[in-house]
Every structure is written in structure tokens, then in C-alpha cells.
Design a protein around this motif. Sequence first.
Motif, PDB file in Angstrom:
ATOM      1  N   GLN A  58      16.969  19.062 -62.414  1.00 43.69           N
ATOM      2  CA  GLN A  58      17.192  20.338 -63.089  1.00 43.69           C
ATOM      3  C   GLN A  58      17.055  21.508 -62.121  1.00 43.69           C
ATOM      4  N   LYS A  59      16.067  21.437 -61.225  1.00 38.72           N
ATOM      5  CA  LYS A  59      15.812  22.527 -60.285  1.00 38.72           C
ATOM      6  C   LYS A  59      16.855  22.592 -59.171  1.00 38.72           C
ATOM      7  N   PHE A  60      17.239  21.438 -58.648  1.00 36.92           N
ATOM      8  CA  PHE A  60      18.028  21.409 -57.413  1.00 36.92           C
ATOM      9  C   PHE A  60      19.350  20.646 -57.524  1.00 36.92           C
ATOM     10  N   ASN A  61      19.594  20.052 -58.682  1.00 43.51           N
ATOM     11  CA  ASN A  61      20.799  19.250 -58.876  1.00 43.51           C
ATOM     12  C   ASN A  61      20.897  18.109 -57.858  1.00 43.51           C
ATOM     13  N   LYS A  62      19.742  17.619 -57.440  1.00 49.01           N
ATOM     14  CA  LYS A  62      19.653  16.491 -56.513  1.00 49.01           C
ATOM     15  C   LYS A  62      18.269  15.878 -56.636  1.00 49.01           C
ATOM     16  N   LEU A  63      18.063  14.770 -55.958  1.00 49.18           N
ATOM     17  CA  LEU A  63      16.752  14.123 -55.926  1.00 49.18           C
ATOM     18  C   LEU A  63      16.017  14.510 -54.652  1.00 49.18           C
ATOM     19  N   PRO A  64      14.681  14.392 -54.633  1.00 46.24           N
ATOM     20  CA  PRO A  64      13.956  14.657 -53.384  1.00 46.24           C
ATOM     21  C   PRO A  64      14.366  13.664 -52.305  1.00 46.24           C
ATOM     22  N   ASP A  65      14.241  14.082 -51.050  1.00 48.18           N
ATOM     23  CA  ASP A  65      14.581  13.179 -49.955  1.00 48.18           C
ATOM     24  C   ASP A  65      13.496  12.131 -49.734  1.00 48.18           C
ATOM     25  N   ILE A  66      12.242  12.543 -49.935  1.00 46.61           N
ATOM     26  CA  ILE A  66      11.102  11.654 -49.733  1.00 46.61           C
ATOM     27  C   ILE A  66      10.130  11.865 -50.893  1.00 46.61           C
ATOM     28  N   ILE A  67       9.580  10.783 -51.433  1.00 45.27           N
ATOM     29  CA  ILE A  67       8.484  10.890 -52.388  1.00 45.27           C
ATOM     30  C   ILE A  67       7.290  10.136 -51.819  1.00 45.27           C
TER      31      ILE A  67
ATOM     32  N   GLY B 137       8.628  23.029 -41.168  1.00 51.29           N
ATOM     33  CA  GLY B 137       9.605  21.949 -41.278  1.00 51.29           C
ATOM     34  C   GLY B 137      10.058  21.734 -42.711  1.00 51.29           C
ATOM     35  N   ALA B 138      10.065  20.475 -43.141  1.00 53.65           N
ATOM     36  CA  ALA B 138      10.530  20.123 -44.490  1.00 53.65           C
ATOM     37  C   ALA B 138       9.712  20.848 -45.555  1.00 53.65           C
ATOM     38  N   GLN B 139      10.339  21.031 -46.712  1.00 53.33           N
ATOM     39  CA  GLN B 139       9.696  21.723 -47.829  1.00 53.33           C
ATOM     40  C   GLN B 139       8.857  20.738 -48.646  1.00 53.33           C
ATOM     41  N   ILE B 140       7.633  21.131 -48.941  1.00 51.95           N
ATOM     42  CA  ILE B 140       6.715  20.264 -49.685  1.00 51.95           C
ATOM     43  C   ILE B 140       6.613  20.746 -51.134  1.00 51.95           C
TER      44      ILE B 140
ATOM     45  N   GLU C  84      15.604  21.778 -44.429  1.00 49.81           N
ATOM     46  CA  GLU C  84      16.366  21.533 -45.654  1.00 49.81           C
ATOM     47  C   GLU C  84      15.922  20.275 -46.400  1.00 49.81           C
ATOM     48  N   LEU C  85      15.109  19.434 -45.760  1.00 50.78           N
ATOM     49  CA  LEU C  85      14.621  18.230 -46.439  1.00 50.78           C
ATOM     50  C   LEU C  85      13.476  18.587 -47.388  1.00 50.78           C
ATOM     51  N   GLN C  86      13.360  17.786 -48.457  1.00 56.54           N
ATOM     52  CA  GLN C  86      12.354  18.035 -49.493  1.00 56.54           C
ATOM     53  C   GLN C  86      11.461  16.810 -49.678  1.00 56.54           C
TER      54      GLN C  86
ATOM     55  N   HIS D 124      -4.952  12.574 -49.197  1.00 49.08           N
ATOM     56  CA  HIS D 124      -4.348  11.630 -48.247  1.00 49.08           C
ATOM     57  C   HIS D 124      -2.825  11.788 -48.234  1.00 49.08           C
ATOM     58  N   ALA D 125      -2.231  11.885 -49.422  1.00 49.58           N
ATOM     59  CA  ALA D 125      -0.783  12.050 -49.505  1.00 49.58           C
ATOM     60  C   ALA D 125      -0.362  13.420 -48.977  1.00 49.58           C
ATOM     61  N   VAL D 126      -1.162  14.449 -49.257  1.00 47.69           N
ATOM     62  CA  VAL D 126      -0.884  15.784 -48.736  1.00 47.69           C
ATOM     63  C   VAL D 126      -0.928  15.757 -47.206  1.00 47.69           C
ATOM     64  N   ALA D 127      -1.933  15.080 -46.658  1.00 52.15           N
ATOM     65  CA  ALA D 127      -2.067  14.994 -45.197  1.00 52.15           C
ATOM     66  C   ALA D 127      -0.849  14.322 -44.565  1.00 52.15           C
ATOM     67  N   TRP D 128      -0.367  13.251 -45.190  1.00 51.94           N
ATOM     68  CA  TRP D 128       0.818  12.570 -44.655  1.00 51.94           C
ATOM     69  C   TRP D 128       2.028  13.502 -44.715  1.00 51.94           C
ATOM     70  N   ALA D 129       2.182  14.195 -45.847  1.00 56.86           N
ATOM     71  CA  ALA D 129       3.317  15.107 -45.999  1.00 56.86           C
ATOM     72  C   ALA D 129       3.253  16.233 -44.968  1.00 56.86           C
ATOM     73  N   MET D 130       2.054  16.752 -44.718  1.00 58.42           N
ATOM     74  CA  MET D 130       1.900  17.800 -43.705  1.00 58.42           C
ATOM     75  C   MET D 130       2.281  17.284 -42.321  1.00 58.42           C
ATOM     76  N   ARG D 131       1.826  16.092 -42.012  1.00 54.30           N
ATOM     77  CA  ARG D 131       2.094  15.502 -40.698  1.00 54.30           C
ATOM     78  C   ARG D 131       3.592  15.270 -40.485  1.00 54.30           C
ATOM     79  N   GLU D 132       4.258  14.763 -41.522  1.00 51.86           N
ATOM     80  CA  GLU D 132       5.676  14.429 -41.400  1.00 51.86           C
ATOM     81  C   GLU D 132       6.574  15.650 -41.539  1.00 51.86           C
ATOM     82  N   ALA D 133       6.200  16.585 -42.442  1.00 52.01           N
ATOM     83  CA  ALA D 133       7.049  17.762 -42.683  1.00 52.01           C
ATOM     84  C   ALA D 133       7.284  18.551 -41.406  1.00 52.01           C
ATOM     85  N   ALA D 134       6.260  18.647 -40.588  1.00 50.43           N
ATOM     86  CA  ALA D 134       6.358  19.432 -39.346  1.00 50.43           C
ATOM     87  C   ALA D 134       7.420  18.872 -38.396  1.00 50.43           C
ATOM     88  N   LYS D 135       7.757  17.575 -38.554  1.00 50.20           N
ATOM     89  CA  LYS D 135       8.729  16.943 -37.659  1.00 50.20           C
ATOM     90  C   LYS D 135      10.151  16.969 -38.219  1.00 50.20           C
ATOM     91  N   LEU D 136      10.308  17.396 -39.473  1.00 50.38           N
ATOM     92  CA  LEU D 136      11.581  17.228 -40.173  1.00 50.38           C
ATOM     93  C   LEU D 136      12.301  18.558 -40.382  1.00 50.38           C
TER      94      LEU D 136
END
Length: 400
Positions: free
Chosen positions: A226-235, A78-81, A376-378, A361-373
Motif C-alpha cells: 500500500q505504501k510503496f506498491n512493491k515489497l521490501p528488498d530485505i526482511i 545507505g539502505a532505508q530501514i 534505494e533499497l528497503q 539484534h535484528a536492528v544491529a544487523w540492519a544497521m550493519r548491512e544498510a550502511a553497505k547498500l
Amino acid sequence: MSKFEFAPMPDNQGFFGEYGGQIIPPELKSAMDAINQAYEEIRQTQGFQDELMQLFQDYVGRPSPIYHAKRLSDKLGGAQIYLKREDLNHTGAHKINHCLGEALLAKYMNKKKVIAETGAGQHGVALATACALVGIPCEIHMGQVDIEKEHPNVTKMKILGCKLVPVTQGTATLKDAVDSAFVEYLKNPKDYLYAIGSVVGPHPFPKMVRDFQSIIGREAREQFQQKFNKLPDIITACVGGGSNAIGLFTAFLDDSEVKIVGVEPAGKGLDTTEHSATLTLGTPGAIHGFKCYLLQDEAGEPLPVHSIASGLDYPGVGPQHCYLKDIERAEYDSVTDEECLDAFMTLSRVEGIIPALESAHAVAWAMREAAKLPKELQILVNLSGRGDKDADYVADKLGL
């Protein structure tokens, strides 16, 4: 124009909305006000700013990089971490950011001793490091449970020359270490500085620690653009007291397109009494000199709390997080001990990065949510610390 309109954070009384302040005895108020005055003086000087930035660069190793966890992202589908690599800092976590600032402040104020609490030991190691650097004696109070659990950090603190005070009362964890450190500090607030290890405690500490930690978000915002010319979608970041999270969040508060998520410890489950999900299940109360969401009993006393991560094992939370929750600028979710351990092992074996249990804990949340998204989301995760301190504990727990 941002859709968010913020009250002062904090106002001149140290309140973020209705949270924060100074719920302390009159004799301690003068000491806190003196710290606030000294901080406001020193932070305006170019000399202090230059010295701190030089230390961040040459001593800590900043800026910490942003790393695309591509194999992990591909595995989830899913989403890129992405990871903000605070684990690569000198001493292995974000704590060094504010500890250097507090040690320099203690030097400026001619303090004779710096006192602090620690849970996982990361704050203790970082403060002992900073005090060794500026030449000020350091005393760290740590719960006996955490001493046994976080042995590598205990050894480092002793090597660095600090006096380690084991705390055996209560649950012998972080909240009790804070109590013990406060008692010692009250013996001589004129000559001692209590260097609080998170964005908690009486004013000015929630403001001061946030300001020192905000380097994380400022760097991340610039690096991502600098990397993407945009901001992350989720922090996202883990939240105990909340210093690493507020350090990341602060630079993005006005960016309404960026979703902000703090991740609390659900421990053995939100349906049990063994968790530390303060913002999820707490109610407004007071602890350690300030008002915040609090896990408390009917008499207003803090409840015993639990997390597999010693640094998140606290019944209160930083007042700015409470305010951001109330105005719905940030969301707060939780993950269990089991999810945390799974993320700890997955990140280690898929990316070769061993995270602190707190950060997992934050990695676990990102893993759980990324799979649903969508792919192209970051998602940008603040990887607040490395897991050296937790490796033996996890190995024992999992029978490795």
C-alpha cells in the motif's frame, strides 16, 4: 512463479523436511495429538477466527504500524530501514499474538491450568494476560538468572495473577525453564495445556505458534504494498526459538525477490563458547521433543549458551527455520552482545524508540548491512518487542 519449491510445512507427522516431529514418550503423544486435533477443529470455525481477529484489533491494537526510521537511515547513509512495530502491541511484544490463540484453545479444550516457560518474560506476561482475559489459571516457569535480570516483567506477571515458579537448576535460564515446565506438565497432561512460547517443541506447536504469529507478515506485506506498491528488498528478525521471525517470514516465502535474514546471538563471539548461534554453528540433534539444529556436546546433550537477550538464550531453534536454512530460502547471520547494545542505544537516541534486547539484534544487523547498500533499497525489521524490561539492566551495564 517462485523458484522455491517447498515440501509440506509441516507434513502430517509434524516434520519440516527432516526437522520437527514428536520425539516424546507414548503417553505424551496422545496428549499432543489431542491438542493438534482440537487446534485443527477450532481454527476452521468462523467463531474462533472472528473472536481472535476481534481481540487482535480491539485488545492488542492491531494492525501494528510500519515506521520509516528515517533519521537512523540518514545517519547510516545507505539502505532505508523500516520497522514493523510489534513493540506497540498490548503487553509490548509479538508474544500476545500466539498467547491469545493458545488461551482460547485451552478454554475450548476445557483445560484447568495453562503452563509455560519464559526467558525475557515477554511470553510470560503475554500468557498471564491472555489467561486473565479468558479466566484460566496460569503457571510460568522462569530461570532465576532471568528473574533477576527482567524484574519489571516478573512484577507484571505477579500483578496479572499467574503463579511464578523460579528455576534454579542448570544455568537457571530459558532451557532450564523449559525443562521445569515440561516436568510440571507431565504430571497431568489431560487437564493442563503447555503453552509453548515459540515455534519449538513437539508437533503441533511449531505449526500452531507460527500460524498465530503469521498475522505479522500478512499485515506487513499488505502495508508495504500500500505504501510503496512493491515489497521490501530485505526482511529481517531476531531468532532464538524463532516465533517473531517465522511470523514475519511466512507471508514472503513465495516472493523470490525478497531476501529473508534471521539474526542470531553471537554473544561474546562465535570464536567463544558464550553464544547462542544455533543455526550458524549447531548440528542436527534433538531437544524438548523435536529435531532441529542444536548446540550440543559429543554425547548429544545441549551445551550451555549465552546471549545478552534472555529471550534468545536457547540452544535449539524452530524446525521450520532449520528447513528454510537447508533449502537456502532464508539466510541466518549473527551479531554480538556489543553490537546489540550499540543498536539498543542508537535506536533509542536517534529515533526515540527503546527496543527489546532481542529485537536490537535484528536492528544491529540492519544497521550493519544498510550502511553497505544503496539508498534505494528497503530493509524491513521486525521490531518484536519494546525495551522497558531491559532498561535498568542496560543502564547498569553501561553505567548510565
